[in-house]
Design an enzyme around this catalytic site. Structure first.
Site, PDB file in Angstrom:
ATOM      1  N   GLY A  46       1.053  -0.884  -0.321  1.00 19.65           N
ATOM      2  CA  GLY A  46       0.183   0.338   0.061  1.00 19.65           C
ATOM      3  C   GLY A  46       0.923   1.548   0.104  1.00 19.65           C
ATOM      4  N   GLN A  51       2.780   9.982   1.538  1.00 20.29           N
ATOM      5  CA  GLN A  51       3.413   9.427   1.975  1.00 20.29           C
ATOM      6  C   GLN A  51       4.810   9.707   1.051  1.00 20.29           C
ATOM      7  OE1 GLN A  51       1.947   5.191   2.264  1.00 20.29           O
ATOM      8  NE2 GLN A  51       3.890   5.008   3.732  1.00 20.29           N
ATOM      9  N   CYS A  92       5.263  -0.147   7.696  1.00 18.60           N
ATOM     10  CA  CYS A  92       5.196   1.133   7.064  1.00 18.60           C
ATOM     11  C   CYS A  92       6.592   0.778   6.255  1.00 18.60           C
ATOM     12  CB  CYS A  92       4.699   1.941   7.906  1.00 18.60           C
ATOM     13  SG  CYS A  92       4.447   3.889   7.274  1.00 18.60           S
ATOM     14  N   LEU A  93       6.346   1.557   5.045  1.00 16.28           N
ATOM     15  CA  LEU A  93       7.343   2.134   3.736  1.00 16.28           C
ATOM     16  C   LEU A  93       7.390   3.491   4.639  1.00 16.28           C
ATOM     17  CD1 LEU A  93       5.390   1.295   0.247  1.00 16.28           C
ATOM     18  CD2 LEU A  93       7.587  -0.167   1.445  1.00 16.28           C
ATOM     19  N   HIS A 134      -4.945   1.850   7.742  1.00 17.57           N
ATOM     20  CA  HIS A 134      -3.472   1.842   7.473  1.00 17.57           C
ATOM     21  C   HIS A 134      -3.164   3.331   7.122  1.00 17.57           C
ATOM     22  CE1 HIS A 134       1.163   0.969   8.071  1.00 17.57           C
ATOM     23  NE2 HIS A 134       1.059   2.387   7.207  1.00 17.57           N
ATOM     24  N   GLU A 135      -3.492   2.921   5.651  1.00 20.27           N
ATOM     25  CA  GLU A 135      -3.138   4.242   4.951  1.00 20.27           C
ATOM     26  C   GLU A 135      -4.361   4.963   5.137  1.00 20.27           C
ATOM     27  OE1 GLU A 135      -0.497   3.520   3.101  1.00 20.27           O
ATOM     28  OE2 GLU A 135      -0.118   1.454   2.945  1.00 20.27           O
ATOM     29  N   HIS A 138      -2.779   7.356   7.102  1.00 16.60           N
ATOM     30  CA  HIS A 138      -1.063   8.515   6.742  1.00 16.60           C
ATOM     31  C   HIS A 138      -1.931   9.720   6.465  1.00 16.60           C
ATOM     32  CE1 HIS A 138       2.140   6.513   7.076  1.00 16.60           C
ATOM     33  NE2 HIS A 138       1.322   5.610   5.927  1.00 16.60           N
TER      34      HIS A 138
HETATM   35  O1  K1U Z   1       1.783   2.394   4.153  1.00 11.54           O
HETATM   36  C1  K1U Z   1       2.754   1.905   3.897  1.00 11.54           C
HETATM   37  O2  K1U Z   1       3.577   2.056   4.128  1.00 11.54           O
HETATM   38  C2  K1U Z   1       2.285   0.229   2.953  1.00 11.54           C
HETATM   39  C3  K1U Z   1       2.524  -0.322   4.350  1.00 11.54           C
HETATM   40  C4  K1U Z   1       1.223  -1.396   4.258  1.00 11.54           C
HETATM   41  C5  K1U Z   1       0.696  -2.055   4.967  1.00 11.54           C
HETATM   42  C6  K1U Z   1       1.636  -3.512   5.548  1.00 11.54           C
HETATM   43  C7  K1U Z   1       0.809  -4.658   6.556  1.00 11.54           C
HETATM   44  C8  K1U Z   1       0.121  -3.675   7.503  1.00 11.54           C
HETATM   45  C9  K1U Z   1      -0.415  -2.365   7.110  1.00 11.54           C
HETATM   46  C10 K1U Z   1      -0.233  -1.772   6.034  1.00 11.54           C
HETATM   47  C11 K1U Z   1       3.130  -1.546   3.727  1.00 11.54           C
HETATM   48  O3  K1U Z   1       3.517  -2.232   2.386  1.00 11.54           O
HETATM   49  S1  K1U Z   1       5.376  -2.045   4.563  1.00 11.54           S
HETATM   50  C12 K1U Z   1       5.795  -3.554   3.627  1.00 11.54           C
HETATM   51  C13 K1U Z   1       4.810  -4.557   3.479  1.00 11.54           C
HETATM   52  O4  K1U Z   1       4.112  -5.165   4.318  1.00 11.54           O
HETATM   53  C14 K1U Z   1       5.191  -6.038   2.247  1.00 11.54           C
HETATM   54  C15 K1U Z   1       5.876  -5.960   1.781  1.00 11.54           C
HETATM   55  C16 K1U Z   1       6.630  -7.100   0.072  1.00 11.54           C
HETATM   56  C17 K1U Z   1       5.741  -7.729   0.675  1.00 11.54           C
HETATM   57  C18 K1U Z   1       4.653  -7.665   1.308  1.00 11.54           C
HETATM   58  C19 K1U Z   1       4.550  -7.010   1.740  1.00 11.54           C
HETATM   59 ZN    ZN Z   2       2.539   2.914   6.183  1.00 12.67          ZN
END
Ligand code: K1U
Ligand code: ZN
Length: 180
Positions: A46, A51, A92-93, A134-135, A138
């Site tokens: 996501g 972000q 979270c990225l 979560h998004e 943000h």
């Molecule tokens: O909002 C963001 O920063 C994105 C976030 C979304 C999220 C993931 C898990 C739970 C809640 C919200 C991410 O994508 S973090 C990275 C991640 O979870 C992932 C990366 C690669 C493959 C699968 C998952």
């Molecule tokens: Zn996030």
């Protein structure tokens, strides 16, 4: 298409509140394509516009392994949330490398607009429900670490500040190397 820089916690710009999208135009379509590319490259499931320092109510999600089902939510509103709640280990990225449990509604219904401005509603559970909430946080200027204890949050903040300083130093050295 372009990769967009992702703001890193505790950048104060992550706490800005996004405003509604009003123009469903070519610039919006470019932003959506750039956000999708940025999310896939990271990689993540996501990404909220906040972000990438664009404070408009827009988010992209793709929870598939094949990365072939992009979902775009513009001006999203949660119209229903289950009383049942679940804890999920979130990432979270904007806080790379940190995962911790957050409790949220297990299922939600969300009304939003697509890239053409048409309204749609989806009911989500599992990772999609977690990701949407979560998004949407943000877009309200909230980062998931704010659900954690002050002790954990402050440790994460200190680690991120140190790492970001290191990354900035590395980038400055690289840039100086290119000049000589
Ligand atoms: O909002 C963001 O920063 C994105 C976030 C979304 C999220 C993931 C898990 C739970 C809640 C919200 C991410 O994508 S973090 C990275 C991640 O979870 C992932 C990366 C690669 C493959 C699968 C998952
Ligand atoms: Zn996030």
């Amino acid at each position: 298409m372009a990769l967009l820089p992702i703001l890193r916690y505790p950048d104060p710009r992550l706490h800005k509140v996004a405003t509604p999208v009003i123009a469903f135009d070519a610039a919006l379509r470019t932003l959506i394509a750039d956000m999708a590319e940025t999310m896939y490259e990271a990689p993540g499931v996501g990404l909220a516009a906040s972000q990438v320092d664009v404070h408009q109510q827009l988010l992209v999600i793709d929870i598939t392994d094949a990365k072939d089902q992009l979902q775009v939510f513009i001006n999203p509103v949660i119209t229903w949330a289950s009383e049942e709640r679940e804890v999920y280990d979130e990432g979270c990225l904007s806080v790379p490398g940190i995962y911790d449990g957050v409790e949220r509604a297990a299922r939600v219904k969300v009304k939003a607009q697509d890239a053409s401005g048409s309204f749609f509603e989806v009911e989500a559970d599992g990772l999609l429900a977690v990701c949407i909430q979560h998004e949407m946080d943000h877009l309200l200027g909230k980062v998931f670490v704010e659900y954690l204890s002050p002790l954990k949050r402050n440790r994460i903040k200190a680690k991120m500040v140190k790492e970001t300083r290191g990354l900035e130093r590395e980038a400055a050295l690289k840039a100086a190397g290119r000049r000589y």
